[in-house]
Write a protein that holds these residues in place. Structure first.
Motif, PDB file in Angstrom:
ATOM      1  N   ALA A   1       0.631  -1.383  -0.114  1.00 26.75           N
ATOM      2  CA  ALA A   1      -0.051   0.089  -0.092  1.00 26.75           C
ATOM      3  C   ALA A   1       0.892   1.344   0.039  1.00 26.75           C
ATOM      4  O   ALA A   1       0.156   2.305  -0.468  1.00 26.75           O
ATOM      5  CB  ALA A   1      -1.041   0.027   1.194  1.00 26.75           C
ATOM      6  N   ALA A   2       2.111   1.144   0.655  1.00 26.27           N
ATOM      7  CA  ALA A   2       3.016   2.307   0.441  1.00 26.27           C
ATOM      8  C   ALA A   2       4.062   2.236  -0.472  1.00 26.27           C
ATOM      9  O   ALA A   2       4.809   3.236  -0.493  1.00 26.27           O
ATOM     10  CB  ALA A   2       3.734   2.349   2.036  1.00 26.27           C
ATOM     11  N   GLY A   3       3.951   1.441  -1.272  1.00 24.87           N
ATOM     12  CA  GLY A   3       4.824   1.094  -2.447  1.00 24.87           C
ATOM     13  C   GLY A   3       6.191   0.622  -2.054  1.00 24.87           C
ATOM     14  O   GLY A   3       7.023   1.251  -2.976  1.00 24.87           O
ATOM     15  N   VAL A   4       6.206   0.019  -1.190  1.00 26.51           N
ATOM     16  CA  VAL A   4       7.787  -0.757  -0.774  1.00 26.51           C
ATOM     17  C   VAL A   4       7.396  -2.254  -0.698  1.00 26.51           C
ATOM     18  O   VAL A   4       6.198  -2.774  -0.471  1.00 26.51           O
ATOM     19  CB  VAL A   4       8.508   0.149   0.561  1.00 26.51           C
ATOM     20  N   SER A   5       8.595  -3.110  -0.521  1.00 23.66           N
ATOM     21  CA  SER A   5       8.296  -4.445  -0.376  1.00 23.66           C
ATOM     22  C   SER A   5       8.195  -4.578   1.147  1.00 23.66           C
ATOM     23  O   SER A   5       8.479  -3.720   1.874  1.00 23.66           O
ATOM     24  CB  SER A   5       9.606  -5.053  -0.635  1.00 23.66           C
ATOM     25  N   GLY A   6       7.586  -5.779   1.405  1.00 21.90           N
ATOM     26  CA  GLY A   6       7.229  -5.980   2.871  1.00 21.90           C
ATOM     27  C   GLY A   6       8.456  -5.841   3.855  1.00 21.90           C
ATOM     28  O   GLY A   6       8.526  -5.496   4.817  1.00 21.90           O
ATOM     29  N   PRO A   7       9.514  -6.773   3.406  1.00 21.66           N
ATOM     30  CA  PRO A   7      10.841  -6.712   4.472  1.00 21.66           C
ATOM     31  C   PRO A   7      11.335  -5.156   4.423  1.00 21.66           C
ATOM     32  O   PRO A   7      11.809  -4.970   5.414  1.00 21.66           O
ATOM     33  CB  PRO A   7      11.803  -7.416   3.522  1.00 21.66           C
ATOM     34  N   ALA A   8      11.036  -4.196   3.385  1.00 23.61           N
ATOM     35  CA  ALA A   8      11.513  -2.859   3.662  1.00 23.61           C
ATOM     36  C   ALA A   8      10.886  -2.215   4.686  1.00 23.61           C
ATOM     37  O   ALA A   8      11.220  -1.332   5.041  1.00 23.61           O
ATOM     38  CB  ALA A   8      11.353  -2.053   2.285  1.00 23.61           C
ATOM     39  N   VAL A   9       9.608  -2.573   5.269  1.00 24.44           N
ATOM     40  CA  VAL A   9       9.040  -1.958   6.211  1.00 24.44           C
ATOM     41  C   VAL A   9       9.895  -2.098   7.479  1.00 24.44           C
ATOM     42  O   VAL A   9      10.029  -1.086   8.491  1.00 24.44           O
ATOM     43  CB  VAL A   9       7.634  -2.710   6.430  1.00 24.44           C
ATOM     44  N   TYR A  10      10.582  -3.214   7.621  1.00 27.64           N
ATOM     45  CA  TYR A  10      11.550  -3.295   8.734  1.00 27.64           C
ATOM     46  C   TYR A  10      12.507  -2.168   8.881  1.00 27.64           C
ATOM     47  O   TYR A  10      13.214  -1.901   9.739  1.00 27.64           O
ATOM     48  CB  TYR A  10      12.307  -4.452   8.913  1.00 27.64           C
ATOM     49  N   ARG A  11      12.861  -1.385   7.733  1.00 28.03           N
ATOM     50  CA  ARG A  11      13.910  -0.386   7.847  1.00 28.03           C
ATOM     51  C   ARG A  11      13.305   0.835   8.496  1.00 28.03           C
ATOM     52  O   ARG A  11      13.880   1.871   8.952  1.00 28.03           O
ATOM     53  CB  ARG A  11      14.154   0.097   6.238  1.00 28.03           C
ATOM     54  N   HIS A  12      11.973   0.565   8.811  1.00 34.78           N
ATOM     55  CA  HIS A  12      11.354   1.940   9.599  1.00 34.78           C
ATOM     56  C   HIS A  12      10.695   1.527  10.618  1.00 34.78           C
ATOM     57  O   HIS A  12      10.430   2.453  11.619  1.00 34.78           O
ATOM     58  CB  HIS A  12      10.216   2.641   8.492  1.00 34.78           C
TER      59      HIS A  12
END
Length: 222
Positions: free
Chosen positions: A64-75
């Motif tokens: 929904a935010a335009g990033v991959s699922g694993p990329a959420v962990y960067r934030h």
């Protein structure tokens, strides 16, 4: 105070690198990270409101935010941290905004009127967050629950302090009842606004909500 941060344990907020004219200068990379972080929170508000916290995955949030699922962990360290930051940031914004309204008002009558307008504006702009607060508060960590409650109690006291100046003869406990009644009235409307023509519903709801909230807050004491 909050549980947000990247997987490495370092904060993912924009990092100041110096000052320009006395103001903090933010790197473009830091600005981009903060933009993605805010996009994740906005996506979370919509998805959690629509489907509920437990039915939304990190992959859903990322998509929904335009990033991959694993990329959420960067934030954020996890989905629960996203929920925590969503509700904590809103609670902080309400408290800070309410205090600013009172400080910028010439007297108690105008402060109350502006507080009502401020909260109505918040409710009409954030129906998803209100639904998430109502339904998924119990999914917060105990620490985040305690912090959200503390922030919200402080926000109530901002209203009570203004009401006490207008109605010095009324007990503080009764003034809190008035404040909570006004919040309940204002916060309930976004649930129905979602299901009607939103632009027209919001336009027509605003003056009605403000009038009704003022009536509830200023009802004569027995």
């Amino acid at each position: 105070m909050s549980t947000t941060g990247c997987a490495s344990g370092q904060s993912d907020r924009a990092v100041p690198t110096g000052t320009i004219g006395g103001r903090v200068r933010i790197t473009q990379r830091g600005q981009a990270k903060e933009s993605r972080r805010q996009a994740l929170l906005a996506a979370a508000a919509g998805l959690f409101a629509e489907s509920g916290f437990n039915r939304v995955s990190l992959e859903d949030l990322g998509a929904a935010a335009g990033v991959s699922g694993p990329a959420v962990y960067r934030h954020f360290p996890g989905k629960q941290a996203v929920l925590g930051e969503l509700l904590l940031s809103v609670s902080r914004d309400l408290l800070d905004g309410g205090r600013d309204v009172v400080l910028g008002s010439p007297g108690a009558p105008e402060a109350l009127r502006r507080l009502v307008a401020f909260h109505v504006d918040f409710a009409l702009r954030n129906p998803d967050v209100i639904r998430v607060q109502d339904r998924d508060f119990s999914n917060l960590t105990e620490a985040d629950q305690a912090e959200v409650r503390a922030l919200q109690r402080s926000y109530v006291e901002v209203w009570v302090d203004v009401l006490a100046r207008l109605f010095p003869q009324v007990e503080a406990s009764d003034l809190r009842v008035r404040a909570h009644a006004a919040f309940g009235l204002i916060n309930s409307t976004p649930h129905s606004v979602r299901h009607h023509g939103r632009r027209m519903a919001v336009k027509s709801a605003r003056p009605i909500l403000e009038h009704m909230a003022m009536a509830a807050l200023t009802v004569p004491a027995d």
